[in-house]
Design an enzyme around this catalytic site. Structure first.
Site, PDB file in Angstrom:
ATOM      1  N   GLY A 159       0.746  -1.131  -0.117  1.00 33.75           N
ATOM      2  CA  GLY A 159       0.020  -0.039  -0.082  1.00 33.75           C
ATOM      3  C   GLY A 159       0.972   1.100   0.059  1.00 33.75           C
ATOM      4  O   GLY A 159       2.112   1.189   0.230  1.00 33.75           O
ATOM      5  N   PRO A 160       0.233   2.440   0.078  1.00 31.06           N
ATOM      6  CA  PRO A 160       0.959   3.635  -0.206  1.00 31.06           C
ATOM      7  C   PRO A 160       1.644   4.156   1.188  1.00 31.06           C
ATOM      8  O   PRO A 160       1.212   3.398   2.248  1.00 31.06           O
ATOM      9  CB  PRO A 160      -0.093   4.680  -0.624  1.00 31.06           C
ATOM     10  CG  PRO A 160      -1.475   3.981  -0.214  1.00 31.06           C
ATOM     11  CD  PRO A 160      -1.332   2.592  -0.270  1.00 31.06           C
ATOM     12  N   PRO A 161       2.651   4.814   0.920  1.00 33.49           N
ATOM     13  CA  PRO A 161       3.077   5.155   2.305  1.00 33.49           C
ATOM     14  C   PRO A 161       2.310   5.942   3.344  1.00 33.49           C
ATOM     15  O   PRO A 161       1.288   6.671   2.925  1.00 33.49           O
ATOM     16  CB  PRO A 161       4.524   5.963   1.806  1.00 33.49           C
ATOM     17  CG  PRO A 161       4.011   6.638   0.636  1.00 33.49           C
ATOM     18  CD  PRO A 161       3.185   5.734   0.124  1.00 33.49           C
ATOM     19  N   GLY A 162       2.759   6.064   4.642  1.00 32.34           N
ATOM     20  CA  GLY A 162       2.105   6.641   5.667  1.00 32.34           C
ATOM     21  C   GLY A 162       0.784   6.255   6.136  1.00 32.34           C
ATOM     22  O   GLY A 162      -0.111   7.091   6.713  1.00 32.34           O
ATOM     23  N   ILE A 163       0.116   4.949   5.607  1.00 29.62           N
ATOM     24  CA  ILE A 163      -1.029   4.208   6.179  1.00 29.62           C
ATOM     25  C   ILE A 163      -0.996   3.543   7.063  1.00 29.62           C
ATOM     26  O   ILE A 163      -2.131   2.887   7.802  1.00 29.62           O
ATOM     27  CB  ILE A 163      -1.859   3.727   4.839  1.00 29.62           C
ATOM     28  CG1 ILE A 163      -0.800   2.648   4.507  1.00 29.62           C
ATOM     29  CG2 ILE A 163      -2.013   4.751   4.056  1.00 29.62           C
ATOM     30  CD1 ILE A 163      -1.605   1.601   3.655  1.00 29.62           C
ATOM     31  N   GLY A 164       0.346   3.352   7.790  1.00 29.90           N
ATOM     32  CA  GLY A 164       0.401   2.739   8.950  1.00 29.90           C
ATOM     33  C   GLY A 164       0.749   1.056   9.164  1.00 29.90           C
ATOM     34  O   GLY A 164       0.462   0.361   9.808  1.00 29.90           O
ATOM     35  N   THR A 176       3.823  -0.167   9.132  1.00 29.75           N
ATOM     36  CA  THR A 176       4.731  -0.536  10.051  1.00 29.75           C
ATOM     37  C   THR A 176       4.223  -0.710  11.496  1.00 29.75           C
ATOM     38  O   THR A 176       4.599  -1.497  12.234  1.00 29.75           O
ATOM     39  CB  THR A 176       5.861   0.537  10.052  1.00 29.75           C
ATOM     40  OG1 THR A 176       6.668   0.534   8.694  1.00 29.75           O
ATOM     41  CG2 THR A 176       6.958   0.104  11.115  1.00 29.75           C
ATOM     42  N   SER A 182      -4.905   1.793 -17.849  1.00 24.97           N
ATOM     43  CA  SER A 182      -6.288   1.978 -17.657  1.00 24.97           C
ATOM     44  C   SER A 182      -6.530   3.293 -17.913  1.00 24.97           C
ATOM     45  O   SER A 182      -7.781   3.877 -17.589  1.00 24.97           O
ATOM     46  CB  SER A 182      -5.985   2.219 -15.852  1.00 24.97           C
ATOM     47  OG  SER A 182      -5.057   2.949 -15.346  1.00 24.97           O
ATOM     48  N   LYS A 215      -8.224   4.971  -6.465  1.00 23.24           N
ATOM     49  CA  LYS A 215      -8.469   6.017  -7.510  1.00 23.24           C
ATOM     50  C   LYS A 215      -9.895   6.756  -7.120  1.00 23.24           C
ATOM     51  O   LYS A 215      -9.841   7.840  -7.499  1.00 23.24           O
ATOM     52  CB  LYS A 215      -8.698   5.137  -8.980  1.00 23.24           C
ATOM     53  CG  LYS A 215      -7.401   4.625  -9.530  1.00 23.24           C
ATOM     54  CD  LYS A 215      -7.641   3.857 -10.735  1.00 23.24           C
ATOM     55  CE  LYS A 215      -6.538   3.237 -11.418  1.00 23.24           C
ATOM     56  NZ  LYS A 215      -6.805   2.494 -12.539  1.00 23.24           N
TER      57      LYS A 215
END
Length: 796
Positions: free
Chosen positions: A352-357, A359, A702, A745
């Protein structure tokens, strides 16, 4: 010196040293009472009394110690104090004079004494001159017996020849006499008697030293060659015996561990090799490091799972917001694990994208299981030896990251996070991904061999969790070994809840504002999310909130003192509760410091809003597409223009090969609608397609329906609404195929104020997983063909 002068000062009782006046020296202390007395002296005039007990085993904390003190002490001044460690200090002391101890009293955690100064005659008459000369000659003979050729120039006895009192004190201090004799000399107030006693004791020492030298010389003379060889042999044995202390320790540690027999046999051989080597041999150091690593590793030392399954589920669901699929898979595995503890753990990969928790979720997993947590950062790793370790034949060789992680954890079943596994690079040193295949394969990792260890090590009890931003470029064998869990970005409501439950309380705690009543209204948080962050995660939101709280702290420091903010009891914790429309509600009858940040004043605490608005061109040929990146979803504007001359399609905007093919394909499809779009296929106009943000590479299939719609719009001269975006792959026959990243998206469209979205019909199942908040605010049109898109937009 004033006769009968009295003083009251802190006292230190010495057990091993006797400090004479006229001496400056360093002394080390590690006793709590002593340190307290020295600290009190530093707060006063740096003056202190060194006293001596008649009982060598006295204790400063003993109430009866006062009765056992000698009557004479050393009045001194503290020049410098150095803190060596938490409980050890080193003090530079200037010893000044003898004093009589009148009384001693206990003050809290240290002792004080009242003292009377005694005059110490320093005059030199004929008798004392003769005594001093004889003392100097005796001391020279004493030094010769000790084979001392020089001594401290500052304490050179000849410098004080005209002051008998200083002379005797310095010689007594520099001698190796027993403490009891030195203490007797310190207690003697008469200078003449003191010199006599010192001469007698030095003469006795000289006789003993000469006798010892005579005996040694006679014994050595009688030793023949055989005896000398035997003597040397015994010395070597004793040295080896002392060096063998490490060997015995290693054997004891080896026997205390549950190590496999083959490993134990190998280590015993290494210990035997070590015992036959020189202590400082380079090979000995290598073997010693190897043995210590083996003994430091955990062998069948598992952490017992203490929590019940329901408790683990509660911890996971309350310590981290969202990521239900990952939590569900962990809980399902643990359900089986409670029945069969030998079941092999899955290898999870959170994508997933960074910063979503991602870790922090893994940390929560380790905490819920009561296991040790170790993080291994794989980003930028390009050397296979970092995984498998270096062979011991190389200078400076080390074990690989997995063996090092196991050593740090101290347990055989930790949770190991492999962070950014998608950012591993290959180089001439090998492919680290290939080395990971053995580690992440449950069928092989029970006998993982590190090149440094050269013995199998069991990693099967480890719970491996990996994280990645994208699966693009990762090898298929590696992906095949992991359970892929896609973690999408957060919606506005989810970000609001995360800010209220996790971010703001943690920032307030870090800023020591626990005792200050702070309320940040929901409207403010929503505005920060919309206008200051355009991300899938919450890192940017945390930065904005942190800056807001910092400015708030600065404002508070202008109005209140530091102690008022940190230590003041401004409210009762029960007065703070979570509210529906604000972070906290507060009882106005309770006094305290209040800071309420609302929609009218929040701009005082944040920077000017960034211009995050989309490019908007209200004309035909302009369409919004939806794209997926490693950092979440984004809205992709597409511009098209036509030329009257006949030609083909021109593409700009840093496009990849797949996207260029999609553009060619889209133009071919649009040509099939030439009659409805009022242009002659034989005279097809030249079309220029541009994708803004040309420095950003773009690729993927896409954008097919977006490109086709932009071309059809410019050819028909009909506008596409600016509140609409679309995504989908098209075929040559005009069918719309499903695409990935639907949640990211659509969330990107929602963040950018898009209210209508066109999606492939086969992506309905993906759309159903979106938060209700998003589905309630976006109208979706599902299509299966490009003609449906054109009909919906009234282009044809």
């Amino acid at each position: 010196m004033i006769k009968n002068r009295k003083e009251d000062l802190p006292i230190v009782i010495l057990k091993e040293n006797v400090l004479f006046p006229n001496i400056t020296l360093w002394v080390t202390f590690d006793n709590e009472y002593v340190i307290n007395s020295i600290a009190q002296s530093m707060l006063e005039e740096r003056l202190i009394l060194f006293a001596y007990s008649n009982e060598p085993n006295c204790d400063e904390s003993d109430r009866g110690v006062v009765k056992n003190l000698c009557s004479v002490g050393t009045y001194s001044k503290l020049i410098q104090v150095i803190k060596i460690s938490k409980d050890v200090i080193k003090v530079l002391v200037e010893c000044q004079s003898r004093v009589l101890i009148d009384s001693v009293s206990k003050k809290n955690d240290y002792l004080r004494a009242k003292v009377t100064f005694v005059p110490d005659s320093s005059g030199l008459n004929r008798e004392l001159f003769t005594y001093s000369k004889f003392l100097k000659e005796t001391y020279e003979a004493y030094r010769n017996s000790l084979s001392l050729k020089s001594y401290d120039a500052d304490n050179e006895p000849i410098n004080y020849f005209e002051n008998p009192s200083k002379l005797v004190d310095i010689i007594a201090s520099n001698s190796n006499l027993e403490n009891s004799i030195k203490l007797e000399l310190l207690q003697e107030l008469n200078v003449k008697t003191r010199i006599e006693k010192l001469i007698v004791n030095l003469s006795i020492e000289i006789d003993l030293l000469d006798l010892k030298k005579d005996i040694n010389s006679k014994v050595r003379a009688k030793l023949d060659k055989g005896q000398r060889d035997y003597f040397l042999s015994e010395q070597v044995k004793e040295i080896q015996k002392r060096l063998g202390k490490d060997e015995n320790d290693y054997i004891d540690r080896l026997n205390s561990k549950d190590i496999p027999e083959d490993v134990k046999s190998k280590i015993e051989k290494e210990i035997s090799r070590l015992s036959k080597m020189q202590m400082n041999s380079p090979d000995a150091n290598i073997i010693r490091s190897y043995i210590e690593l083996i003994l430091d590793l955990p062998w069948n030392e598992n952490t017992v799972m203490k929590n019940h399954l329901s408790e683990i589920e509660f911890i996971l669901r309350n310590s981290h917001y969202g990521m239900d699929e990952a939590k569900e898979k962990i809980i399902n595995f643990l359900a089986v694990y409670q029945i069969n503890s030998k079941v092999k753990a899955p290898i999870l990969c959170l994508v997933g994208p960074p910063g979503i928790g991602k870790t922090s979720l893994v940390e929560s997993i380790a905490r819920s299981l009561s296991r040790e947590f170790v993080k291994i950062s794989l980003g930028g790793l390009r050397d296979e030896a970092e995984i498998r370790g270096h062979r011991r034949t190389y200078v400076g060789s080390l074990p690989g990251v997995f063996i090092s992680a196991m050593k740090r954890s101290g347990k055989s079943n930790p949770v190991i996070l492999l962070d950014e596994i998608d950012k591993i690079n290959s180089s001439y040193k090998g492919n680290p991904e290939s080395a990971l295949l053995e580690v992440l394969d449950p069928e092989q990792n029970y006998k993982f061999i590190d090149h440094y260890l050269e013995i199998p090590y069991d990693l099967s009890n480890v719970l491996f969790v990996t994280t990645a931003n994208s699966l693009n470029g990762m090898s298929k064998p590696l992906l095949d070994r992991m359970e892929i869990i896609k973690v999408e970005g957060y919606s506005y409501i989810e970000k609001l809840e995360i800010a209220k439950i996790f971010l703001i309380p943690s920032i307030i705690k870090e800023s020591f504002l626990d005792k200050v009543y702070i309320r940040i209204e929901d409207d403010v948080i929503f505005n920060l999310i919309r206008n200051y962050t355009m991300e899938s995660g919450v890192r940017g939101l945390k930065r904005v909130l942190t800056n807001l709280i910092r400015r708030l702290v600065r404002e508070l420091l202008y109005e209140y003192s530091k102690d008022q903010i940190i230590k003041g009891n401004f409210y009762s914790p029960s007065s703070l509760i979570h509210g529906n429309n604000s972070l906290f509600t507060h009882d106005p009858d309770i006094p305290g410091i209040y800071k309420i940040i609302n929609i009218n004043n929040y701009y005082n605490y944040v920077d000017t809003e960034d211009n995050l608005d989309l490019i908007k061109i209200d004309s035909s040929g302009f369409v919004y597409g939806l794209a997926w990146t490693n950092y979440g979803g984004t809205v992709l504007p597409v511009e098209a223009t036509k030329f009257e001359k006949k030609g083909d399609i021109i593409l700009t905007g840093s496009l990849g090969a797949i996207m260029k093919e999609s553009a060619q394909l889209a133009y071919s499809i649009v040509k099939t609608y030439s009659s409805k779009l009022n242009f002659d296929v034989k005279e097809s106009p030249e079309i220029h397609l541009h994708f803004p943000e040309g420095a950003t590479p773009k690729d993927g299939p896409s954008a097919g329906i977006t490109i086709a719609t932009a071309i059809a719009s410019i050819l028909s001269d009909k506008k596409v609404p600016l509140d609409l975006a679309m995504t989908g792959e098209v075929t040559l026959k005009g069918f719309v195929l499903p695409v990935g990243g639907i949640k990211e998206k659509v969330l990107a469209a929602y963040r950018n104020g898009i209210s209508k979205v066109i999606l492939p019909k086969d992506n309905k199942k993906d759309y159903s997983k979106l938060p209700e908040e998003v589905k309630d605010n976006i109208d979706v049109k599902f299509v299966s063909s490009l003609e449906e898109v054109f009909d919906y937009l009234n282009i044809i």
